[in-house]
Design an enzyme around this catalytic site. Structure first.
Site, PDB file in Angstrom:
ATOM      1  N   GLY A 129       0.824  -1.192   0.000  1.00 41.30           N
ATOM      2  CA  GLY A 129       0.000   0.000   0.000  1.00 41.30           C
ATOM      3  C   GLY A 129       0.861   1.245   0.000  1.00 41.30           C
TER       4      GLY A 129
ATOM      5  CG  ASP B 194     -12.738  -1.520   1.097  1.00 40.30           C
ATOM      6  OD1 ASP B 194     -13.548  -1.655   0.148  1.00 40.30           O
ATOM      7  OD2 ASP B 194     -11.507  -1.631   0.966  1.00 40.30           O
TER       8      ASP B 194
END
Length: 833
Positions: free
Chosen positions: A549, A688
C-alpha cells in the site's frame, strides 16, 4: 447474393449516450473467426474424444502449426458409416457470442508430412444457447457436406443457408470404417441484431393458375407444432439475408420452387384478419425501427400489410400501450420493398407484432430490427439541431455558474472549517481527561485536508454526532451540525467502543512536548482492554509479499512459537503446528507521524475484536521500527480469487463445482453476515466490505479482513479523487459517495454488492459496463429517486426471492429501510437448500 444493409451507426446524444444500430452486410460477412489466427482460445475448443494428447481438440485449427502435437484433432475411435442423428464423434467450437456463419473450411492431418487422415464428408450441428442443438441442412434438405480428398488442401464450403449460432460442431461422416482427423475454420461475422428466435404461423400453399406456390419457411431451425401449425423458438428465411424478387413466382436461388423466397399466409385462414408474430431478443434493447420486406404484386391478390400493431415486453407481461403503424396503399407500383415501421425508441426483450391483411395474401421475405443496447440511465433525445445547440449553450452557461458558486463556497468553507476546528480543539482539550487510557485524544480534525492519511482501508473515524454528514470530497457541503450535541458525544469517545470506520479522522498527538511516539507505543497496550503482546522479530521468517500500500506492506511469514504468545481467548482452534504461517502488516519506516498514529490506532481497534468470522490480531512488534501487526493467515487467500474461475487454489474441477454450488455460496455469505453482525453490535463500521476483503481458510471458513486496498490486483476497484483519497465507489452506498456518511446501513449496502459478487463467482466487477464517472452519476439517480437508477442485475445462481427480497432491499434509498445483518442472516439461512 443480395445484401441486407446492417449499418453500424453511432448517434451522439446530449446525455452522452452512444446508440448502436446494427444491420448485417451478408456479402462481406466472410471473415475468419479465429481458429487459424488464435483469437479462439484453446479452452473454447473441445471434442467428444481424442486419439492421444497430441491430437487433442486444441490442435484442430485449420492451416495452423505451433510445433506441438500432430497437427489435427483425431477422435479415439474409427468413424463408422452412419448418416443418422446418432453420430458420436465431434469437434466443437465455442465462439463466446452469437455469430452469423456463412462459410466453413476443413483440412486433414499433416504431422510434418507423415499424416494421411482426413474427413471425406461431415455434418454440422449448431446451438445458440448450448442446450438446444440443430442440424444444418442446405436449402434442399441435404445434411452431409463434401469434405477433403487429401490431408493437405483446404476445402471451403458455403453454408446456404447461413446459420446463426454460438456453438458449432463438426461431425465426421464416412462410407466405411476408417480413422479421420480434422482441422477447421469458421467464417462470418458477429450477430449484433440480438434477435435469437421468432415464432410465426407456418407458411401456406397458394395455387395460382394451376401452379402450386409453396410459401412455407423451409429453412426454419426451431420447433413445428403440427396441430397449431406454429413455428416456435427458431430462425429461418426471415433472417437468412436473402429477400424475394418482385415476382414471387421466381427465386433468387437457382433451381428452387415458386414462392421459395417468401413466407406467406392467406386471409381466409385468419378470422381475426391478422398474422401474429413474436420476436425474442438476447436482452432488453432500445428499438428504433423494424424493416419488413414485403411483396406488393396486387395483380395476383398480394399486397403489403395494411397496418401493424407491436406490443413490447421487458418483464413477464407485454405492456398495454402498443405502437401502431398504418401503411398507405400503393395501387401503382407492384415492386417488392422494405417497409420501415417506427418503433418509437421503445425498450423490450420481446416484441409481438400483428400484421393485418390488405388483400387475399400477405407475403414477407425478411425482417430486420434497428436497436441499441438499452441503458436505463439515459434516454434518446430526438430534438432537432437548433434545439440541441440551444440546450448545449444553456448547459455550458449553467456549468460555468456552478463552478463559480463552488469556488466561492470552498473559500468560505475553509474559513468555517478552521473556525470550527479551533472551537472543537478547545472543547476536547477541556473534556478528554486521561482516565483509564495511557494517552489522550487531544486534537480532532474535521476536514479531510486537515486529517491524517491512513495506510489501512479501515479508517479509524469517530462520529461527531448521530446525524453528522461528512463533507464529501465529491460534493462539498457547509457543516450544518450543532456543536453542542457533537461536543457531548466527543467527550465520551474515550469511554465508548471504537469503530472500524466513522465520519472523520481523529489524529493521535502528544499532549505535551514530553510525550513521544515511543511513549505512545509503550503505553498502547497498558490498558485493560488489550491483550496484545510484543513478539520477537527474530522469530519471524519472511516467505513472500502479499500486497503493498501507500504506507506499508503485507507479508506472509513463518512465526516460531507463536502459540506461546497468544492468550487463551485468542487461541486458534485446531492449530498447533510451529512455525505458524501468519500475515504481517508493516509500516514503512519513512511514514509520516499521522500514518504512524493511525497504524497504532488500528492495532488498538483490532485487539478488541473477538469473533470467529473476523481475522484475529495475534501479536505486534512496536518496540522498534518498522511497526508490525501480526494476524492469522488464511491459507486459501481472498474470496474473490478463490471463487474466480479458473481457480488456482482448488485441486480439481470437481472441487471447483463443489464451491460453485448454491448452498456452499450461501454458507460463505452467512459467515460474512455473522462477522458483520458482530461488528455492528459494537457500532463498528467497516467501510470497505467486498470479497477481496474476505479471506478463506480451511473448510471454507470465511473471515473479514482489510488487505484488499493494499494489493495491486485490486487497484481498479478504487477510484482516486483529486489525486489523494481512494474510494471503493462500486461497493459504496449513495449517501457514502455523495454525503460522506458511513454507517452500518452503508455496510449493508456493500454486503448486497458482496453477495452479488459471490453469486456471480466474481466473474466481473460490479457495474462493469459503467465507467467510474457513470457509477457516481448513478448514485445521483438514487438520491433523486425518480426511477432512473441502475441496479446490479440478478445473478444466474440467485433465486428470484433472494434477489428481490434481500439483495434489492440492501440497496434501498432510505438507509433506515435496509435490513439489519441479523435479518439478512435469517433470510439467507431460510433460502439455503
Amino acid at each position: 447474393g443480395l445484401i441486407i444493409f446492417r449499418l453500424m451507426i453511432t448517434l451522439y446524444h446530449p446525455e452522452g449516450q452512444s446508440c448502436l444500430l446494427n444491420q448485417l452486410q451478408v456479402e462481406i460477412c466472410r471473415y475468419p473467426l479465429g481458429m487459424t489466427g488464435g483469437q479462439i482460445q484453446d479452452e473454447d475448443i473441445s471434442a467428444s474424444s481424442q486419439w492421444s494428447e497430441s491430437t487433442a481438440a486444441r490442435f484442430g485449427r485449420l492451416d495452423f502449426d505451433n510445433g506441438d502435437g500432430d497437427g489435427a484433432w483425431c477422435p479415439n475411435t474409427m468413424s463408422e458409416p452412419q448418416l443418422s442423428d446418432g453420430l458420436k464423434e465431434y469437434l466443437q467450437v465455442d465462439l463466446r457470442s452469437l455469430h452469423f456463419i456463412t462459410l466453413v473450411g476443413t483440412q486433414g492431418r499433416h504431422a510434418d508430412g507423415m499424416g494421411k487422415e482426413f474427413a471425406q464428408r461431415y455434418r454440422i450441428n449448431y446451438s445458440r444457447d448450448g442446450n438446444s442443438w440443430m442440424g444444418w441442412h442446405d436449402r434442399k434438405g441435404r445434411q452431409v457436406i463434401e469434405g477433403n480428398r487429401n490431408a493437405y488442401d483446404v476445402v471451403l464450403k458455403d453454408l446456404e443457408p447461413p446459420i446463426i449460432a454460438r456453438f458449432v460442431r463438426f461431425m465426421p461422416v464416412t462410407d466405411h470404417s476408417m480413422f479421420v482427423c480434422m482441422r477447421v475454420e469458421l467464417y462470418g461475422c458477429e450477430w449484433l441484431d440480438g434477435l435469437i428466435s421468432y415464432s410465426i404461423p407456418d407458411g401456406q400453399q397458394m395455387v395460382y393458375s394451376g401452379l402450386s406456390v409453396f410459401l412455407n419457411d423451409s429453412v426454419y431451425d426451431g420447433a413445428s407444432a403440427e396441430r397449431s401449425e406454429m413455428l416456435t423458438k427458431g430462425l429461418g428465411q426471415l433472417t437468412d439475408g436473402t429477400w424475394g424478387l418482385d415476382d414471387f413466382l421466381h427465386s433468387n436461388i437457382y433451381g428452387m420452387w415458386p414462392g421459395y423466397d417468401y413466407v406467406g399466409w392467406s386471409n381466409e385462414s385468419f378470422h381475426r384478419g391478422y398474422v401474429e408474430t413474436i420476436f425474442q431478443f438476447d436482452h432488453v434493447r432500445n428499438f428504433t425501427t423494424m424493416k419488413v420486406h414485403c411483396s406488393n404484386m396486387f395483380s395476383r391478390g398480394v399486397r403489403m400489410f395494411r397496418k401493424v400493431t407491436c406490443f413490447f415486453q421487458s418483464g413477464s407481461d407485454y405492456e398495454g400501450d402498443p405502437v401502431t403503424f398504418r401503411q398507405a396503399d400503393d395501387d401503382v407500383n407492384q415492386a417488392a420493398r422494405f417497409v420501415t415501421v417506427p418503433l418509437g425508441d421503445r425498450t423490450a426483450s420481446a416484441i409481438k407484432c400483428r400484421f393485418h391483411f390488405n388483400d387475399l395474401w400477405m407475403l414477407i421475405s425478411e425482417v430486420a430490427f434497428q436497436s441499441g443496447n438499452y441503458d436505463p440511465t439515459h434516454k434518446v433525445d430526438d430534438s432537432n439541431t437548433r434545439i440541441l445547440i440551444g440546450c448545449l449553450v444553456a448547459i455550458i452557461a449553467i456549468l460555468l455558474t456552478i463552478i463559480v458558486i463552488i469556488l466561492w463556497r470552498q473559500v468560505w468553507q475553509k474559513m468555517l472549517e478552521k473556525a470550527s476546528r479551533r472551537m472543537l480543539d478547545d472543547e476536547l482539550t477541556a473534556r478528554l481527561a486521561v482516565q483509564t487510557q495511557a494517552f489522550s485524544f487531544i486534537h480532532s480534525s474535521l476536514s479531510s485536508e486537515g486529517g491524517s492519511t491512513s495506510n489501512s482501508t479501515y479508517e479509524r473515524i469517530f462520529p461527531l454526532c448521530a446525524d453528522y454528514q461528512e463533507p464529501s470530497r465529491l460534493i462539498r457541503k457547509l457543516p450544518e451540525f450543532a456543536h453542542t450535541s457533537c461536543k457531548a458525544i466527543a467527550a465520551n469517545i474515550s469511554e465508548g467502543a471504537p469503530h472500524y470506520a466513522e465520519a472523520d479522522i481523529i489524529s493521535l498527538q502528544e499532549s505535551s512536548d514530553s510525550y513521544s511516539i515511543t511513549a505512545v507505543n509503550m503505553n498502547l497496550f497498558s490498558g485493560s482492554d488489550s491483550s496484545m503482546r510484543e513478539f520477537p522479530r527474530e522469530k519471524l521468517t519472511f516467505k513472500e509479499k502479499l500486497g503493498e500500500g501507500q504506507f506499508g506492506e503485507v507479508h506472509l511469514c513463518e512465526a516460531e512459537n507463536m502459540l506461546d504468545f497468544v492468550d487463551e481467548d485468542l487461541s486458534l482452534a485446531g492449530i498447533d503446528e510451529s512455525p505458524l504461517l501468519v500475515a504481517v502488516k508493516t509500516l514503512r519506516e519513512d511514514a509520516n507521524k499521522n500514518a504512524r498514529n493511525d497504524f497504532l490506532k488500528e492495532i488498538r481497534i483490532m485487539s478488541r475484536l473477538r469473533d470467529p468470522n473476523i481475522v484475529l490480531l495475534l501479536a505486534v512488534c512496536v518496540d522498534t521500527d518498522p511497526l508490525c501487526m501480526i494476524t492469522e493467515y488464511m491459507e486459501n487467500g481472498d474470496l474473490n480469487q478463490f471463487l474466480s474461475p479458473p481457480n488456482p487454489q482448488t485441486k480439481s474441477g470437481t472441487e471447483q463445482r463443489q464451491i460453485s454450488r448454491y448452498g456452499k455460496l450461501i454458507s460463505m455469505a452467512v459467515q460474512i453476515t455473522s462477522g458483520m453482525k458482530y461488528l455492528s453490535s459494537l457500532n463498528f463500521v467497516h467501510r470497505d466490505l467486498a470479497t477481496r476483503n474476505c479471506l478463506v481458510g480451511k473448510n471454507y471458513t470465511i473471515k473479514i479482513a482489510d488487505f484488499g486496498m493494499s494489493r495491486n490486483l485490486y487497484r481498479g476497484d478504487y477510484y482516486r479523487i483529486q489525486g489523494r483519497a481512494v474510494l471503493p465507489i462500486r461497493w459504496m452506498s449513495w449517501e457514502s459517495i455523495l454525503l460522506g456518511k458511513f454507517t452500518t446501513a452503508s455496510d449493508v449496502w456493500a454486503f448486497g454488492v458482496t453477495l452479488w459478487e459471490i453469486l456471480t463467482l466474481c466473474k466481473e466487477q460490479p457495474y462493469c459496463h459503467l465507467s467510474d464517472e457513470q457509477v457516481i452519476e448513478n448514485t445521483g439517480e438514487f438520491f433523486r429517486d425518480q426511477g432512473k437508477q441502475v441496479y446490479l442485475p440478478k445473478p444466474p445462481r440467485c433465486p428470484d426471492a433472494v434477489y428481490s427480497d434481500l439483495m434489492l432491499s440492501c440497496w434501498r434509498r432510505n438507509a433506515k429501510q435496509r435490513p439489519s445483518f441479523q435479518e439478512i442472516q435469517t433470510q439467507l439461512l431460510e433460502s439455503s437448500p
